[in-house]
Write a protein that holds these residues in place. Structure first.
Motif, PDB file in Angstrom:
ATOM      1  N   ARG A 132       0.882  -1.170   0.000  1.00  0.00           N
ATOM      2  CA  ARG A 132       0.000   0.000   0.000  1.00  0.00           C
ATOM      3  C   ARG A 132       0.913   1.211   0.000  1.00  0.00           C
ATOM      4  O   ARG A 132       2.001   1.179   0.574  1.00  0.00           O
ATOM      5  CB  ARG A 132      -0.887   0.051   1.241  1.00  0.00           C
ATOM      6  CG  ARG A 132      -1.979  -0.986   1.346  1.00  0.00           C
ATOM      7  CD  ARG A 132      -2.728  -0.799   2.669  1.00  0.00           C
ATOM      8  NE  ARG A 132      -3.273   0.556   2.772  1.00  0.00           N
ATOM      9  CZ  ARG A 132      -3.377   1.241   3.912  1.00  0.00           C
ATOM     10  NH1 ARG A 132      -2.952   0.717   5.049  1.00  0.00           N
ATOM     11  NH2 ARG A 132      -3.894   2.468   3.926  1.00  0.00           N
ATOM     12  N   TYR A 133       0.458   2.305  -0.619  1.00  0.00           N
ATOM     13  CA  TYR A 133       1.304   3.494  -0.641  1.00  0.00           C
ATOM     14  C   TYR A 133       0.447   4.740  -0.598  1.00  0.00           C
ATOM     15  O   TYR A 133      -0.477   4.909  -1.402  1.00  0.00           O
ATOM     16  CB  TYR A 133       2.179   3.511  -1.898  1.00  0.00           C
ATOM     17  CG  TYR A 133       3.261   4.570  -1.865  1.00  0.00           C
ATOM     18  CD1 TYR A 133       4.087   4.716  -0.759  1.00  0.00           C
ATOM     19  CD2 TYR A 133       3.462   5.417  -2.950  1.00  0.00           C
ATOM     20  CE1 TYR A 133       5.081   5.679  -0.720  1.00  0.00           C
ATOM     21  CE2 TYR A 133       4.467   6.378  -2.929  1.00  0.00           C
ATOM     22  CZ  TYR A 133       5.272   6.508  -1.806  1.00  0.00           C
ATOM     23  OH  TYR A 133       6.257   7.455  -1.769  1.00  0.00           O
ATOM     24  N   GLN A 168      -1.668   7.268  -5.131  1.00  0.00           N
ATOM     25  CA  GLN A 168      -2.337   6.771  -3.943  1.00  0.00           C
ATOM     26  C   GLN A 168      -2.782   5.327  -4.148  1.00  0.00           C
ATOM     27  O   GLN A 168      -3.525   5.031  -5.084  1.00  0.00           O
ATOM     28  CB  GLN A 168      -3.548   7.654  -3.620  1.00  0.00           C
ATOM     29  CG  GLN A 168      -3.215   9.102  -3.315  1.00  0.00           C
ATOM     30  CD  GLN A 168      -2.735   9.310  -1.895  1.00  0.00           C
ATOM     31  OE1 GLN A 168      -3.164   8.608  -0.991  1.00  0.00           O
ATOM     32  NE2 GLN A 168      -1.851  10.265  -1.686  1.00  0.00           N
ATOM     33  N   GLN A 169      -2.331   4.433  -3.300  1.00  0.00           N
ATOM     34  CA  GLN A 169      -2.743   3.028  -3.316  1.00  0.00           C
ATOM     35  C   GLN A 169      -3.263   2.705  -1.922  1.00  0.00           C
ATOM     36  O   GLN A 169      -2.548   2.162  -1.076  1.00  0.00           O
ATOM     37  CB  GLN A 169      -1.569   2.119  -3.688  1.00  0.00           C
ATOM     38  CG  GLN A 169      -0.962   2.378  -5.050  1.00  0.00           C
ATOM     39  CD  GLN A 169      -1.890   1.995  -6.189  1.00  0.00           C
ATOM     40  OE1 GLN A 169      -2.882   1.289  -5.987  1.00  0.00           O
ATOM     41  NE2 GLN A 169      -1.586   2.442  -7.394  1.00  0.00           N
ATOM     42  N   ASP A 170      -4.516   3.038  -1.686  1.00  0.00           N
ATOM     43  CA  ASP A 170      -5.072   2.894  -0.343  1.00  0.00           C
ATOM     44  C   ASP A 170      -5.405   1.454  -0.004  1.00  0.00           C
ATOM     45  O   ASP A 170      -5.497   1.091   1.168  1.00  0.00           O
ATOM     46  CB  ASP A 170      -6.321   3.772  -0.196  1.00  0.00           C
ATOM     47  CG  ASP A 170      -6.751   3.904   1.254  1.00  0.00           C
ATOM     48  OD1 ASP A 170      -5.864   3.963   2.120  1.00  0.00           O
ATOM     49  OD2 ASP A 170      -7.963   3.931   1.517  1.00  0.00           O
ATOM     50  N   GLN A 173      -2.132  -3.774  -3.116  1.00  0.00           N
ATOM     51  CA  GLN A 173      -1.897  -4.054  -4.528  1.00  0.00           C
ATOM     52  C   GLN A 173      -0.717  -5.008  -4.662  1.00  0.00           C
ATOM     53  O   GLN A 173       0.274  -4.891  -3.944  1.00  0.00           O
ATOM     54  CB  GLN A 173      -1.586  -2.764  -5.294  1.00  0.00           C
ATOM     55  CG  GLN A 173      -2.628  -1.686  -5.174  1.00  0.00           C
ATOM     56  CD  GLN A 173      -3.919  -2.031  -5.891  1.00  0.00           C
ATOM     57  OE1 GLN A 173      -3.888  -2.674  -6.939  1.00  0.00           O
ATOM     58  NE2 GLN A 173      -5.044  -1.602  -5.347  1.00  0.00           N
TER      59      GLN A 173
END
Length: 306
Positions: A132-133, A168-170, A173
């Motif tokens: 996540r990022y 944004q990788q809420d 992934q």
């Protein structure tokens, strides 16, 4: 004077100099120790090293255990770019960093290196896992793997690859970093690194957060097996056109991956020897990996798309 650690050269691909190994438990199916970051001792993930340290009396804790957000199991690892104020120096920003090697920081000269690694056998083809990022505007994270081999007199870099991911990788992934072999040889050492900020772009940006979980090594996907690949299978890219030169008596399938592991092109190749043009879509400039599957074998080469 130490200012912002913006000149830290903690980028593994440029500093890969594996010298010593620490004992770890190696799983034959997944050589990465503590791949799910389930095991911790005194606030540090077992078998990994972090950037966490004290500088001139100021504690930097940029890497922590997160038991509220995980892909599986009971925890994940969180890397955060943080700013702390050091007495007589002022605010200093440092990214969250983890590695299977050692992080050596020189706070006086604002430089650092990532060294070391763990023993490995076989030829890894991809570093895979989940992340996540949540970056600050303009920031991105780095995920990388490096492989080396001791020749008896020196240590050669066999392969190194990295993935830069932004946005944004809420939610969790999956990621994949295809290994790009510089030398067709089996490595004896591996290092893996993660950075919560992109040091290649300059100064890290406070507030960027990266979560990582469930890492593994893929030995199956992209395979470099022969020492004479350039004679048997190679690619030429010029003026926007890409040609493949190969000897495939049974024909085969060609696949092209970008460095994030995404398949960007796939086609059947005619049987025989010679040149065939690939009808690639318009691709961004950069490094790609082409994989040829023919007669039960897989071969791969890298090429640069201009």
């Amino acid at each position: 004077m130490l200012k912002n650690y913006q000149h830290l050269t903690l980028f593994f691909g440029l500093l890969l100099s594996i010298a010593t190994f620490k004992p770890v438990q190696i799983n034959a199916q997944n050589p990465i120790p503590n791949p799910g970051f389930e095991n911790w001792t005194n606030g540090e993930p077992d078998d990994w090293n972090t950037i966490n340290q004290e500088i001139f009396g100021t504690s930097f804790t940029a890497v922590t255990r997160d038991q509220t957000s995980m892909h599986s199991g009971t925890s994940s690892i969180k890397l955060e770019t943080i700013t702390e104020t050091i007495f007589l120096i002022g605010p200093v920003t440092m990214p969250g960093i983890i590695t299977l090697g050692e992080i050596i920081v020189d706070p006086v000269n604002a430089t650092g290196t990532v060294e070391g690694g763990i023993p490995i056998t076989g030829m890894p083809q991809k570093l895979r896992g989940w992340y996540r990022y949540l970056p600050q505007t303009g920031d991105s994270c780095i995920m990388g793997i490096g492989l080396t081999r001791w020749t008896g007199t020196s240590r050669d870099t066999i392969a190194y690859s990295y993935l830069i991911a932004g946005g944004q990788q809420d939610t969790w992934q999956e990621f994949a970093v295809p290994v790009v072999y510089e030398i067709t040889a089996e490595p004896d050492s591996m290092n893996i690194v993660f950075f919560s900020s992109n040091l290649l772009n300059g100064s890290p940006i406070a507030g960027s957060s990266l979560w990582v979980d469930d890492l593994w090594i893929d030995y199956e996907t992209v395979s470099v097996q022969l020492a004479d690949l350039r004679q048997d299978f190679y690619i030429q890219s010029s003026a926007g056109e890409v040609f493949i030169f190969t000897h495939a008596p049974m024909g085969g399938e060609i696949q092209v991956f970008n460095l994030s592991g995404s398949l960007v092109y796939q086609a059947r190749l005619k049987a025989g020897m010679g040149q065939q043009k690939l009808s690639l879509p318009r691709l961004p400039s950069g490094l790609y990996i082409a994989q040829l599957s023919s007669g039960g074998e897989r071969k791969a080469v890298k090429f640069i798309q201009h």
